[in-house]
Write a protein that holds these residues in place. Structure first.
Motif, PDB file in Angstrom:
ATOM      1  N   LEU A   9       0.841  -1.200   0.000  1.00  0.00           N
ATOM      2  CA  LEU A   9       0.000   0.000   0.000  1.00  0.00           C
ATOM      3  C   LEU A   9       0.876   1.251   0.000  1.00  0.00           C
ATOM      4  CD1 LEU A   9      -2.737   1.371   0.114  1.00  0.00           C
ATOM      5  CD2 LEU A   9      -2.682   1.135   2.608  1.00  0.00           C
ATOM      6  N   VAL A  10       1.936   1.245   0.800  1.00  0.00           N
ATOM      7  CA  VAL A  10       2.861   2.381   0.830  1.00  0.00           C
ATOM      8  C   VAL A  10       3.594   2.504  -0.503  1.00  0.00           C
ATOM      9  CG1 VAL A  10       4.917   3.331   1.961  1.00  0.00           C
ATOM     10  CG2 VAL A  10       3.102   2.329   3.329  1.00  0.00           C
ATOM     11  N   VAL A  11       3.924   1.389  -1.131  1.00  0.00           N
ATOM     12  CA  VAL A  11       4.574   1.425  -2.447  1.00  0.00           C
ATOM     13  C   VAL A  11       3.639   2.084  -3.465  1.00  0.00           C
ATOM     14  CG1 VAL A  11       5.454   0.013  -4.358  1.00  0.00           C
ATOM     15  CG2 VAL A  11       6.091  -0.529  -2.000  1.00  0.00           C
ATOM     16  N   ILE A  12       2.359   1.734  -3.430  1.00  0.00           N
ATOM     17  CA  ILE A  12       1.388   2.337  -4.350  1.00  0.00           C
ATOM     18  C   ILE A  12       1.225   3.819  -4.060  1.00  0.00           C
ATOM     19  CG2 ILE A  12      -1.066   2.356  -4.995  1.00  0.00           C
ATOM     20  CD1 ILE A  12      -0.943  -0.754  -4.621  1.00  0.00           C
ATOM     21  N   VAL A  13       1.122   4.187  -2.784  1.00  0.00           N
ATOM     22  CA  VAL A  13       1.010   5.605  -2.428  1.00  0.00           C
ATOM     23  C   VAL A  13       2.261   6.369  -2.856  1.00  0.00           C
ATOM     24  CG1 VAL A  13       0.855   7.229  -0.483  1.00  0.00           C
ATOM     25  CG2 VAL A  13      -0.621   5.211  -0.549  1.00  0.00           C
ATOM     26  N   ALA A  14       3.435   5.779  -2.651  1.00  0.00           N
ATOM     27  CA  ALA A  14       4.683   6.425  -3.074  1.00  0.00           C
ATOM     28  C   ALA A  14       4.721   6.594  -4.594  1.00  0.00           C
ATOM     29  CB  ALA A  14       5.894   5.622  -2.589  1.00  0.00           C
ATOM     30  N   THR A  15       4.183   5.632  -5.317  1.00  0.00           N
ATOM     31  CA  THR A  15       4.103   5.743  -6.777  1.00  0.00           C
ATOM     32  C   THR A  15       3.230   6.930  -7.165  1.00  0.00           C
ATOM     33  OG1 THR A  15       4.371   3.360  -7.038  1.00  0.00           O
ATOM     34  CG2 THR A  15       3.400   4.563  -8.896  1.00  0.00           C
ATOM     35  N   ILE A  16       2.080   7.045  -6.531  1.00  0.00           N
ATOM     36  CA  ILE A  16       1.170   8.168  -6.818  1.00  0.00           C
ATOM     37  C   ILE A  16       1.829   9.491  -6.454  1.00  0.00           C
ATOM     38  CG2 ILE A  16      -1.039   9.226  -6.155  1.00  0.00           C
ATOM     39  CD1 ILE A  16      -2.057   6.271  -5.775  1.00  0.00           C
ATOM     40  N   THR A  61      10.520   2.022  -9.225  1.00  0.00           N
ATOM     41  CA  THR A  61      11.392   2.791  -8.332  1.00  0.00           C
ATOM     42  C   THR A  61      10.911   2.688  -6.886  1.00  0.00           C
ATOM     43  OG1 THR A  61      11.949   4.336 -10.106  1.00  0.00           O
ATOM     44  CG2 THR A  61      12.332   5.087  -7.842  1.00  0.00           C
ATOM     45  N   ALA A  62       9.606   2.862  -6.672  1.00  0.00           N
ATOM     46  CA  ALA A  62       9.055   2.775  -5.316  1.00  0.00           C
ATOM     47  C   ALA A  62       9.262   1.377  -4.736  1.00  0.00           C
ATOM     48  CB  ALA A  62       7.570   3.138  -5.328  1.00  0.00           C
ATOM     49  N   LEU A 126      11.053   9.132   1.852  1.00  0.00           N
ATOM     50  CA  LEU A 126      10.454   9.521   3.135  1.00  0.00           C
ATOM     51  C   LEU A 126       9.180   8.736   3.401  1.00  0.00           C
ATOM     52  CD1 LEU A 126      11.111  13.354   3.159  1.00  0.00           C
ATOM     53  CD2 LEU A 126      11.990  11.673   4.794  1.00  0.00           C
ATOM     54  N   LEU A 127       8.337   8.622   2.396  1.00  0.00           N
ATOM     55  CA  LEU A 127       7.096   7.854   2.579  1.00  0.00           C
ATOM     56  C   LEU A 127       7.390   6.389   2.923  1.00  0.00           C
ATOM     57  CD1 LEU A 127       4.807   9.153  -0.276  1.00  0.00           C
ATOM     58  CD2 LEU A 127       4.221   9.033   2.136  1.00  0.00           C
ATOM     59  N   ILE A 128       8.269   5.792   2.135  1.00  0.00           N
ATOM     60  CA  ILE A 128       8.565   4.367   2.342  1.00  0.00           C
ATOM     61  C   ILE A 128       9.366   4.151   3.624  1.00  0.00           C
ATOM     62  CG2 ILE A 128       9.886   2.436   1.389  1.00  0.00           C
ATOM     63  CD1 ILE A 128       8.972   3.579  -1.422  1.00  0.00           C
ATOM     64  N   GLY A 129      10.315   5.053   3.903  1.00  0.00           N
ATOM     65  CA  GLY A 129      11.130   4.913   5.112  1.00  0.00           C
ATOM     66  C   GLY A 129      10.334   5.106   6.400  1.00  0.00           C
ATOM     67  N   ILE A 130       9.347   5.976   6.373  1.00  0.00           N
ATOM     68  CA  ILE A 130       8.568   6.250   7.578  1.00  0.00           C
ATOM     69  C   ILE A 130       7.393   5.275   7.722  1.00  0.00           C
ATOM     70  CG2 ILE A 130       7.036   7.942   8.686  1.00  0.00           C
ATOM     71  CD1 ILE A 130       8.907  10.128   7.475  1.00  0.00           C
ATOM     72  N   PHE A 131       6.684   5.024   6.638  1.00  0.00           N
ATOM     73  CA  PHE A 131       5.452   4.228   6.707  1.00  0.00           C
ATOM     74  C   PHE A 131       5.584   2.803   6.192  1.00  0.00           C
ATOM     75  CE2 PHE A 131       4.090   8.678   6.283  1.00  0.00           C
ATOM     76  CZ  PHE A 131       3.460   8.809   7.509  1.00  0.00           C
TER      77      PHE A 131
END
Length: 132
Positions: A9-16, A61-62, A126-131
């Motif tokens: 889910l975080v990977v998808i959000v990071a992609t967006i 990439t994400a 930041l998104l992937i590292g934190i969440f």
């Protein structure tokens, strides 16, 4: 191992977020006008296949960032930012530099491109590292 505990889910959000960051970076009120001036012409509206390719490459990439962050010990906000910077410095910048030297692009296009790469890598990291 590498692919365990990946938060998709975080990977998808990071992609967006990565795609949105690209839109923001090249928006007319940001760097879009400078980019268009440096390109020297108005470009046609990209085909759907271009957008599909961009979404897929941003997802890759994400996903790779998630695998790396899942495999490395990175501590804190600045650890995440420094890791993103080092990934940019070691991978994105040298590739773009080769494109600049041998591809005939202007210095302006090169600087806008590498700046956007750094911006997106830091946000996604930041998104992937934190969440993630």
């Amino acid at each position: 191992m590498f692919f365990q505990n990946i938060n998709y889910l975080v990977v998808i959000v990071a992609t967006i977020v990565g795609m949105i960051a690209g839109f923001v970076w090249y928006a007319p009120w940001a760097f879009g006008k400078i980019w268009m001036k440096a390109k020297g012409s108005m470009l046609e509206k990209p085909k759907k296949s271009v957008w599909v390719g961009m979404v897929i490459s941003t997802f890759i990439t994400a996903f790779i960032l998630a695998v790396l962050f899942n495999s490395l010990v990175i501590i804190g906000f600045w650890g995440i930012v420094c890791t993103a910077f080092l990934l940019w410095l070691g991978f994105a910048l040298p590739i773009k530099l080769g494109d600049y030297y041998f591809g005939g692009e202007s210095l302006t296009i090169f600087l806008l491109s590498v700046g956007q790469e750094l911006f997106v890598l830091v946000l996604m990291s930041l998104l992937i590292g934190i969440f993630g």
